[in-house]
Design an enzyme around this catalytic site. Structure first.
Site, PDB file in Angstrom:
ATOM      1  N   GLY A  92       0.808  -1.215   0.000  1.00 42.20           N
ATOM      2  CA  GLY A  92       0.000   0.000   0.000  1.00 42.20           C
ATOM      3  C   GLY A  92       0.838   1.262   0.000  1.00 42.20           C
ATOM      4  O   GLY A  92       0.335   2.350  -0.276  1.00 42.20           O
ATOM      5  N   ASP A 252       1.147 -11.533   7.084  1.00 41.12           N
ATOM      6  CA  ASP A 252       1.641 -10.752   5.946  1.00 41.12           C
ATOM      7  C   ASP A 252       2.985 -10.104   6.270  1.00 41.12           C
ATOM      8  O   ASP A 252       3.623  -9.535   5.380  1.00 41.12           O
ATOM      9  CB  ASP A 252       0.626  -9.671   5.545  1.00 41.12           C
ATOM     10  CG  ASP A 252       0.184  -8.823   6.721  1.00 41.12           C
ATOM     11  OD1 ASP A 252      -0.394  -9.395   7.658  1.00 41.12           O
ATOM     12  OD2 ASP A 252       0.427  -7.613   6.721  1.00 41.12           O
TER      13      ASP A 252
HETATM   14  P1  AMP Z   1       2.056  -2.797   8.049  1.00 41.47           P
HETATM   15  O1  AMP Z   1       1.344  -2.509   9.340  1.00 41.47           O
HETATM   16  O2  AMP Z   1       3.114  -1.779   7.726  1.00 41.47           O
HETATM   17  O3  AMP Z   1       2.555  -4.187   7.952  1.00 41.47           O
HETATM   18  O4  AMP Z   1       0.976  -2.599   6.901  1.00 41.47           O
HETATM   19  C1  AMP Z   1      -0.210  -3.347   6.786  1.00 41.47           C
HETATM   20  C2  AMP Z   1      -0.871  -3.024   5.469  1.00 41.47           C
HETATM   21  O5  AMP Z   1      -1.267  -1.641   5.427  1.00 41.47           O
HETATM   22  C3  AMP Z   1      -0.003  -3.221   4.238  1.00 41.47           C
HETATM   23  O6  AMP Z   1      -0.824  -3.651   3.201  1.00 41.47           O
HETATM   24  C4  AMP Z   1       0.547  -1.843   3.994  1.00 41.47           C
HETATM   25  O7  AMP Z   1       0.941  -1.653   2.667  1.00 41.47           O
HETATM   26  C5  AMP Z   1      -0.642  -0.973   4.338  1.00 41.47           C
HETATM   27  N1  AMP Z   1      -0.258   0.371   4.787  1.00 41.47           N
HETATM   28  C6  AMP Z   1       0.351   0.720   5.936  1.00 41.47           C
HETATM   29  N2  AMP Z   1       0.545   2.044   6.000  1.00 41.47           N
HETATM   30  C7  AMP Z   1       0.042   2.575   4.857  1.00 41.47           C
HETATM   31  C8  AMP Z   1      -0.087   3.905   4.325  1.00 41.47           C
HETATM   32  N3  AMP Z   1       0.370   4.960   4.985  1.00 41.47           N
HETATM   33  N4  AMP Z   1      -0.661   4.038   3.134  1.00 41.47           N
HETATM   34  C9  AMP Z   1      -1.131   2.974   2.454  1.00 41.47           C
HETATM   35  N5  AMP Z   1      -1.065   1.722   2.898  1.00 41.47           N
HETATM   36  C10 AMP Z   1      -0.488   1.500   4.076  1.00 41.47           C
HETATM   37 MG    MG Z   2       3.296  -5.264   6.640  1.00 35.93          MG
END
Ligand code: AMP
Ligand code: MG
Length: 486
Positions: A92, A252
């Site tokens: 994302g 994930d």
């Molecule tokens: P994470 O908590 O970083 O493992 O992210 C979990 C999901 O949320 C993943 O699919 C990331 O790509 C998405 N994600 C986290 N932060 C953002 C953001 N600021 N913008 C878009 N997608 C995000």
């Molecule tokens: Mg992640």
């Protein structure tokens, strides 16, 4: 040594096609400047460390320029978040720019985190803040220096692009390196969306690119699962032995390679606490320090479920059953080394458990304890260390048993110290240290983060003049709340 412009790309994941990832161009961040770069990570791409000084470096790693051979793509995956299946996640806010092949023939994924919105951004802005980018950078390079398998970090660039979290912050980008960015959640995505052809294509990609030895086995997918179980057993043993708390072990965020991946609100333990919850958003403590062992096994079961497309469930179950005993064996081995023991004895597991129980009720700095234990001969070291324990009688009894265990070691204290200091870091990435350099960087001062990175790249070495980085946290630094927001 290569310059930035001579990198060779071979984008194997991109070639899997549109079912696996979507072409997206990075959205640059404004007025980029280099915060910090890792010469050790640059060496993986055969890059001359002087290249970090070029203006082009910050341009490339802030999305302003792109190599001709790069093919930036956002990957699709899903996964179990806090135990609940989320059918659609994906990159994302990060893009796989491509795979660089180094002189040794190794492929390294270049993943630009914070590169803007993608079809998988959901409600997010596609950005990463400076704070979280610095945290991932420091942790990646430090875990590697500690000998813990991990993704790597090439550099962080800062910008004047504003982003809103709990307050106004600024956007940054992190260039992550890993041999693969395939997660357990990639397999889950194609399994639960019932795309057997693509699941097979993914499996074949992973086997041929990353686990070629498994292809020689009678059941390659079972061999792959076994290998992933083994690697995770070793990985989690390292986390537990060194007091590393990941914080968001969603499936994930679990790499198929068995490396530490996707850094969020992680922490190294300061005072030992088996129940420590480093993620402020983890209300139930699902990802507490001691839960990391059963949670890793839970995630492996989630991966195994996706592999039932290829392998009999009983065989997978049997392979999963290897996780705990393998973990125990690795953990015991690491802890024996941390205690300076040169051989294995029947009661070692109990000896280690008793020590941790004594630490639990006290305020013992987990890292400094082991370092100090090796500093002087057992008797003197124990006499000094006992001061930190609440149950003095209990500690004395433990110390007597430990000393008896050390008696077989006739190599002398010099050899003991060298051996123990080689596995017990003097410097560890403490949250308060990260917080201090983040605050400086947010004010535009990158000296502190560069210095901390340099110190943490040699965690086992005495570094005269740097002793303050080995200190226990001050009162304000003991209870920093680190949330998922990044
Ligand atoms: P994470 O908590 O970083 O493992 O992210 C979990 C999901 O949320 C993943 O699919 C990331 O790509 C998405 N994600 C986290 N932060 C953002 C953001 N600021 N913008 C878009 N997608 C995000
Ligand atoms: Mg992640």
């Amino acid at each position: 040594m290569k310059s930035l412009t001579d990198l060779t790309f071979d984008n194997r994941f991109a070639r899997l096609g549109d079912a696996f990832s979507t072409e997206v161009l990075p959205e640059p961040i404004a007025e980029p400047r280099l915060v910090v770069a890792s010469p050790a990570a640059m060496a993986l791409l055969d890059l001359d460390p002087a290249e970090a000084e070029c203006e082009e470096f910050a341009q490339l790693f802030a999305g302003h320029k792109l190599w001709h051979e790069a093919e930036p793509r956002a990957m699709v995956y899903s996964g179990h978040q806090f135990g609940v299946y989320n059918p659609r996640l994906g990159d994302g806010r990060g893009l796989l720019l491509g795979e660089v092949v180094n002189a040794a023939g190794e492929h390294w994924d270049l993943h630009l985190n914070g590169a803007g919105q993608t079809p998988y951004s959901r409600m997010g802005d596609g950005r990463a803040v400076l704070r979280s980018s610095i945290r991932e950078f420091l942790a990646s390079e430090h875990l590697h220096a500690l000998g813990i398998p991990t993704s790597r970090a090439l550099c962080v660039t800062a910008s004047n692009t504003p982003v809103w979290r709990e307050k106004k912050e600024s956007a940054a980008m992190l260039l992550r390196l890993a041999r693969s960015h395939v997660r357990f959640g990639h397999f889950e995505y194609f399994y639960y969306t019932r795309q057997p052809e693509q699941l097979k294509q993914l499996g074949e990609h992973v086997l041929s690119c990353h686990f070629p030895d498994c292809l020689e086995q009678e059941q390659p997918y079972l061999a792959l699962f076994r290998e992933v179980v083994e690697r995770n057993a070793a990985l989690i043993a390292h986390w537990q032995a060194y007091g590393f708390c990941h914080g968001v072990m969603n499936s994930d965020n679990m790499s198929i390679l068995g490396i530490t991946f996707d850094y969020g609100p992680y922490a190294f333990l300061d005072d030992f606490d088996a129940n420590h919850i480093c993620n402020h958003s983890d209300d139930s403590g699902r990802y507490s320090f001691s839960n990391q062992v059963p949670i890793a096994q839970w995630n492996l079961a989630a991966l195994g479920q996706a592999l039932t497309a290829f392998v009999e469930i009983e065989a997978l179950r049997e392979a999963l059953g290897l996780f705990l005993p393998l973990y125990q064996a690795h953990y015991l081995d690491l802890m024996r080394r941390r205690l300076g023991l040169t051989d294995a004895a029947e009661g070692d597991e109990a000896l280690i458990q008793r020590l941790l129980q004594l630490m639990q009720g006290s305020a013992v700095d987990y890292t400094n304890f082991f370092r100090a234990l090796g500093d002087s001969a057992p008797e003197q070291a124990l006499a000094r260390l006992c001061e930190d324990f609440v149950d003095l009688a209990g500690f004395d009894a433990w110390a007597a048993d430990y000393q008896a265990r050390c008696a077989a070691d006739d190599g002398g204290q010099e050899a003991r110290r060298a051996r123990m200091h080689g596995v017990n870091p003097k410097y560890i990435l403490r949250n308060y240290l990260a917080q201090q350099v983040i605050e400086a960087a947010e004010q535009g001062d990158y000296g502190p983060v560069r210095e901390l990175h340099a110190v943490l790249s040699r965690p086992f070495d005495e570094q005269p003049g740097m002793e303050r980085y080995a200190e226990r946290p001050p009162e304000w630094g003991k209870h920093l709340a680190i949330s998922c927001s990044s």
